[in-house]
Design a protein around this motif. Structure first.
Motif, PDB file in Angstrom:
ATOM      1  N   CYS A 203      -6.210   7.013   2.849  1.00 53.62           N
ATOM      2  CA  CYS A 203      -5.708   7.739   4.172  1.00 53.62           C
ATOM      3  C   CYS A 203      -5.327   6.780   4.589  1.00 53.62           C
ATOM      4  O   CYS A 203      -5.789   5.803   5.344  1.00 53.62           O
ATOM      5  N   ASP A 204      -4.246   6.732   5.607  1.00 54.27           N
ATOM      6  CA  ASP A 204      -3.482   5.812   6.216  1.00 54.27           C
ATOM      7  C   ASP A 204      -3.367   6.096   7.564  1.00 54.27           C
ATOM      8  O   ASP A 204      -2.629   7.558   7.604  1.00 54.27           O
ATOM      9  N   HIS A 205      -3.546   5.481   8.289  1.00 50.89           N
ATOM     10  CA  HIS A 205      -3.315   6.636   9.900  1.00 50.89           C
ATOM     11  C   HIS A 205      -3.626   5.302  10.591  1.00 50.89           C
ATOM     12  O   HIS A 205      -3.462   4.364  10.330  1.00 50.89           O
ATOM     13  N   THR A 206      -2.415   5.394  11.366  1.00 53.17           N
ATOM     14  CA  THR A 206      -2.772   4.849  12.944  1.00 53.17           C
ATOM     15  C   THR A 206      -2.821   5.509  13.764  1.00 53.17           C
ATOM     16  O   THR A 206      -3.003   6.496  14.386  1.00 53.17           O
ATOM     17  N   VAL A 207      -3.899   4.701  14.991  1.00 59.99           N
ATOM     18  CA  VAL A 207      -4.672   5.257  15.693  1.00 59.99           C
ATOM     19  C   VAL A 207      -4.554   5.197  17.207  1.00 59.99           C
ATOM     20  O   VAL A 207      -5.119   4.681  18.249  1.00 59.99           O
ATOM     21  N   ASP A 208      -3.030   3.869  17.688  1.00 62.39           N
ATOM     22  CA  ASP A 208      -2.782   3.523  18.959  1.00 62.39           C
ATOM     23  C   ASP A 208      -0.901   3.635  19.034  1.00 62.39           C
ATOM     24  O   ASP A 208      -0.120   3.834  17.615  1.00 62.39           O
ATOM     25  N   LEU A 230      -5.053   7.973  -9.191  1.00 59.23           N
ATOM     26  CA  LEU A 230      -4.838   7.151  -7.099  1.00 59.23           C
ATOM     27  C   LEU A 230      -4.080   7.835  -5.922  1.00 59.23           C
ATOM     28  O   LEU A 230      -2.773   8.492  -6.416  1.00 59.23           O
ATOM     29  N   TYR A 231      -5.082   8.250  -4.966  1.00 64.04           N
ATOM     30  CA  TYR A 231      -4.205   8.809  -3.924  1.00 64.04           C
ATOM     31  C   TYR A 231      -3.934   8.405  -2.928  1.00 64.04           C
ATOM     32  O   TYR A 231      -4.747   7.393  -2.730  1.00 64.04           O
ATOM     33  N   GLU A 232      -2.444   8.850  -2.515  1.00 69.12           N
ATOM     34  CA  GLU A 232      -2.107   7.875  -1.590  1.00 69.12           C
ATOM     35  C   GLU A 232      -1.400   9.201  -0.338  1.00 69.12           C
ATOM     36  O   GLU A 232      -0.993   9.378  -0.387  1.00 69.12           O
ATOM     37  N   LEU A 233      -2.371   9.204   0.773  1.00 71.99           N
ATOM     38  CA  LEU A 233      -2.084  10.195   1.765  1.00 71.99           C
ATOM     39  C   LEU A 233      -1.385   9.386   3.340  1.00 71.99           C
ATOM     40  O   LEU A 233      -2.456   8.569   4.198  1.00 71.99           O
ATOM     41  N   GLU A 234      -0.145   9.545   3.716  1.00 64.57           N
ATOM     42  CA  GLU A 234       0.242   8.268   4.706  1.00 64.57           C
ATOM     43  C   GLU A 234       0.061   9.934   5.844  1.00 64.57           C
ATOM     44  O   GLU A 234       1.304  11.357   5.402  1.00 64.57           O
ATOM     45  N   GLU A 235      -0.737   9.038   6.725  1.00 63.38           N
ATOM     46  CA  GLU A 235      -0.745  10.616   8.044  1.00 63.38           C
ATOM     47  C   GLU A 235      -0.291   9.585   9.359  1.00 63.38           C
ATOM     48  O   GLU A 235      -1.533   9.435   9.703  1.00 63.38           O
ATOM     49  N   THR A 236       0.383   9.311   9.359  1.00 62.24           N
ATOM     50  CA  THR A 236       0.916   7.920  10.817  1.00 62.24           C
ATOM     51  C   THR A 236       2.004   8.825  11.899  1.00 62.24           C
ATOM     52  O   THR A 236       2.073   9.675  10.899  1.00 62.24           O
ATOM     53  N   HIS A 237       2.303   8.004  12.908  1.00 60.81           N
ATOM     54  CA  HIS A 237       3.111   8.456  13.222  1.00 60.81           C
ATOM     55  C   HIS A 237       4.550   7.589  13.634  1.00 60.81           C
ATOM     56  O   HIS A 237       4.521   6.864  13.096  1.00 60.81           O
ATOM     57  N   VAL A 238       4.990   8.170  14.412  1.00 56.78           N
ATOM     58  CA  VAL A 238       6.798   8.320  14.170  1.00 56.78           C
ATOM     59  C   VAL A 238       6.752   6.449  14.467  1.00 56.78           C
ATOM     60  O   VAL A 238       8.153   5.939  14.251  1.00 56.78           O
ATOM     61  N   LYS A 239       6.357   5.877  14.921  1.00 56.65           N
ATOM     62  CA  LYS A 239       6.323   4.684  15.324  1.00 56.65           C
ATOM     63  C   LYS A 239       5.991   3.614  14.663  1.00 56.65           C
ATOM     64  O   LYS A 239       5.765   2.306  14.392  1.00 56.65           O
TER      65      LYS A 239
END
Lengths: 447, 249
Positions: A203-208, A230-239
């Motif tokens: 799981c990919d996240h951006t935290v700032d 293999l699961y890849e879940l992207e949940e990042t921000h617009v930048k």
């Protein structure tokens, strides 16, 4: 060679520091990677596999690089609250490209199974890493893989020994966390020995709120009769900008299913290359993209049927709203002698607005004469009749649109093997369509 | 309940309705008959607010409110229901989710709390019986893979769930065999109350045998050209429409 030059300079200037804070096999491939990057340069729109993503522009801005591996203060448990309830996983964190060893799961993995820092593995399990590192990734032919190989200092190593079944899914949360705009080069190596079985969830996240540019190279080796989901879940921000290259090598009778889900992002370009080297191997590639605003998602796949009786399925669905842009290019290559190949590829897309754009290019290249293959793509709009039917029953236009989008995405969700993840995804997707997932609970900017 | 005054409407610039006047009182059933292209379906679509149709002039009052100013969903909340001539298939949207969204939207409009899952499922079970709708169908996607008869039964099932005060049945009898017609018509009759009204669009007498309309209108070239009692429907069944045409000319 404008945007390339800064990376060539950085590499030349910092080579010593890069090596010093990494180790083993990671360092030995750098020269070859550098030579190939210097030769190739960033792919322009003229390079077939990169024509839908402007790579030079993505690498133009000045990002910081953390070669000294300074630690950014982060509490992953606090940063990461989007857990998957009812899904009991062995949970690991990778902060930027560093394996986070301060929060290891309490559960013990089956004997011989390794989940650790790739940098650490390069010395501690040098033989295993050396045998595989860079063997699947296309260092000489893909500029981004070359760039990643030049700079990658750490990441993740997963090893499942012969005939070992890892019951509990292994979940790895990749957290992007920085005090400046940051470029991250993460490397992942997964080795599934003969008959091994595991499920991996990234799981990919951006935290700032800083800009992130992440390159990721994942190499997967599935030996004879190995099974991997293999699961890849992207949940990042617009930048956030993501370039992910996944290389999968499959031996005979192995089964690999890859699920790439883009729930929220900025610009994403995913490449998935599969080589089916042994006969009777099975590959399933599923993709789900949900995009709005000006988000961009580009999935590019290549399935190389190099042996007899291999089977592949691909299903990629995109729901594009507002001014988002999607691209899918999937090439199936059935080599001479790869008789009895069965291969299906389907890409279906829903453009919810006139401004949303989809580029799709299913490709089939067959050099064997006894095969069964299909490929196709559709691009459609919201069904106006269905919308009106629902409104006549009292369902608001927004809700009706949500229901249609949700139904469209459902086909991919239903294909997910992990039940708890399936339930969680339904919930997340619904929130996403309702606009309540403009950010994941850890992310600061989105809108 | 429903008052249509001098209603003109068009689709794609082509004028279809040319001055409709029609009043439906509580408890009444009105039948609307006419040949293909007379404007029957246009009238039903205009009443429920299909955005493909444009009202060029006239007024429609529904229980004292200006119907034409309301969104399609608000018209539904106010008690208007259309049984579609061609019910739409919506793959991937389950009947349960679809009906729950509809019921809760209506409750929200009337400032009521959402229905509990248990109450809702109980209601689904009870209302299914009205039209003998199989529980398997209720668990499937909306209308997907339903036969023609099942689709029409599903329309009346939805009507039972939403409890409208004015129902428009747009050729609900078309494509139904004798048994299915009986089930649909009897289902409709079970839902009748002294306060509920209906506008029934049909080509045939056989549905009207069951529904027993109070008033029968003949629509021709965008206008109501003749109004009478149930005997008018019988006459049309026997003689067709030509005699009415001659009468007007």
């Amino acid at each position: 060679m404008k945007s390339e030059q800064q990376y060539i300079d950085i590499f030349t200037d910092c080579r010593g520091m890069i090596d010093q804070h990494s180790g083993g096999a990671l360092n030995t491939l750098r020269d070859e990677a550098f030579a190939s990057f210097a030769r190739l340069g960033f792919p322009t729109g003229k390079v077939e596999r990169y024509k839908y993503t402007d790579v030079p522009a993505a690498f133009e801005p000045d990002y910081g690089l953390n070669f000294k591996r300074l630690e950014f203060p982060v509490n992953p448990y606090e940063a990461f609250r989007c857990d998957v309830p009812n899904l009991s996983t062995s949970l690991y964190f990778v902060v930027n490209d560093s394996f986070y060893d301060k929060a290891l799961p309490a559960v013990t993995l089956p004997e011989g199974v390794i989940v650790c820092s790739l940098k650490e593995a390069a010395t501690k399990h040098a033989d295993k890493v050396t045998d595989y590192y860079g063997k699947a990734a296309n260092v000489s032919g893909d500029a981004l893989t070359a760039l990643n190989t030049m700079f990658a200092q750490d990441g993740l190593f997963v090893y499942v020994p012969r005939k070992v079944v890892v019951e509990r899914p292994i979940q790895v949360v990749n957290i992007s966390r920085s005090d400046v705009d940051l470029m991250v080069n993460r490397r992942v190596l997964v080795v599934m020995e003969e008959g091994a079985q595991a499920r991996l969830l990234f799981c990919d996240h951006t935290v700032d709120e800083h800009r992130f540019l992440t390159t990721q190279v994942v190499e997967v080796f599935a030996k004879e009769n190995a099974h991997l989901e293999l699961y890849e879940l992207e949940e990042t921000h617009v930048k956030n900008t993501r370039f992910s290259n996944v290389y999968i090598h499959q031996e005979r009778d192995s089964v690999v299913s890859h699920y790439g889900i883009t729930l929220h992002n900025g610009t994403t370009r995913n490449l998935t290359d599969v080589v089916m080297k042994g006969e009777n191997a099975t590959t399933n590639l599923y993709g789900l993209v949900i995009a709005d605003k000006q988000q961009k998602v580009d999935n590019n796949t290549l399935i190389d049927h190099a042996a007899e009786y291999s089977m592949s399925n691909q299903l990629y669905k995109y729901v594009l709203d507002e001014k988002s842009q999607g691209a899918f290019a999937g090439r199936i290559l059935v080599r001479q002698g790869a008789q009895h190949t069965v291969s299906n590829e389907r890409n279906a897309n829903l453009c919810a607005t006139k401004e949303a754009r989809m580029f799709t290019q299913p490709m089939l290249e067959i050099y064997a004469d006894d095969v069964k293959c299909s490929h196709g793509a559709t691009v459609g709009q919201m069904d106006e009749q269905a919308l009106f039917y629902m409104r006549q029953r009292g369902i608001s236009l927004d809700e009706a649109r949500m229901l249609l989008k949700f139904a469209f995405a459902g086909e991919v969700v239903e294909a997910i093997g992990l039940e708890a993840l399936r339930d969680r995804l339904r919930h997340l997707i619904e929130k996403r369509f309702r606009g309540e997932l403009g950010r994941c609970s850890g992310c600061a900017v989105c809108g | 309940m429903l008052e249509i005054r001098d209603l003109y409407a068009s689709i794609n610039g082509k004028e279809i309705l040319k001055g409709i006047n029609l009043t439906v009182n509580p408890g009444e059933i009105h039948a609307l008959m006419g040949q293909n292209g007379a404007g029957k379906s246009t009238l039903s679509n205009v009443l429920v607010g299909n955005p493909a149709y444009e009202v060029t002039s006239g007024t429609v009052m529904f229980n004292g409110k200006n119907l034409l100013e309301m969104s399609p969903e608000d018209r539904a909340h106010e008690g208007l229901f259309l049984s579609f001539q061609h019910p739409v298939e919506i793959p991937g949207v389950s009947m349960v989710n679809f009906m729950r969204a509809a019921i809760n939207a209506k409750r929200k409009y009337h400032q009521q709390e959402p229905m509990s899952a248990a109450d809702f499922l109980k209601m689904m079970r009870e209302k299914r019986k009205v039209v003998e709708l199989d529980s398997k169908l209720a668990n499937r996607s909306v209308n997907e893979g339903f036969s023609g008869g099942e689709k029409k039964r599903n329309e009346i099932f939805q009507m039972a769930m939403l409890e409208p005060t004015l129902s428009i049945l747009d050729e609900t009898d078309s494509g139904l065999d004798v048994d299915a017609l009986r089930i649909v018509a009897e289902g409709f009759n079970k839902l009748r109350t002294p306060e509920t009204s209906a506008l029934v669009i049909t080509h045939y007498q056989r549905l009207l045998d069951y529904l027993k309309p109070d008033v029968v209108h003949v629509l021709m070239n965008g206008r109501i050209v003749k109004t009478g009692g149930p005997e008018l429907a019988m006459e049309i069944e026997n003689k067709g429409f030509d005699w009415i045409k001659e009468e007007i000319d």
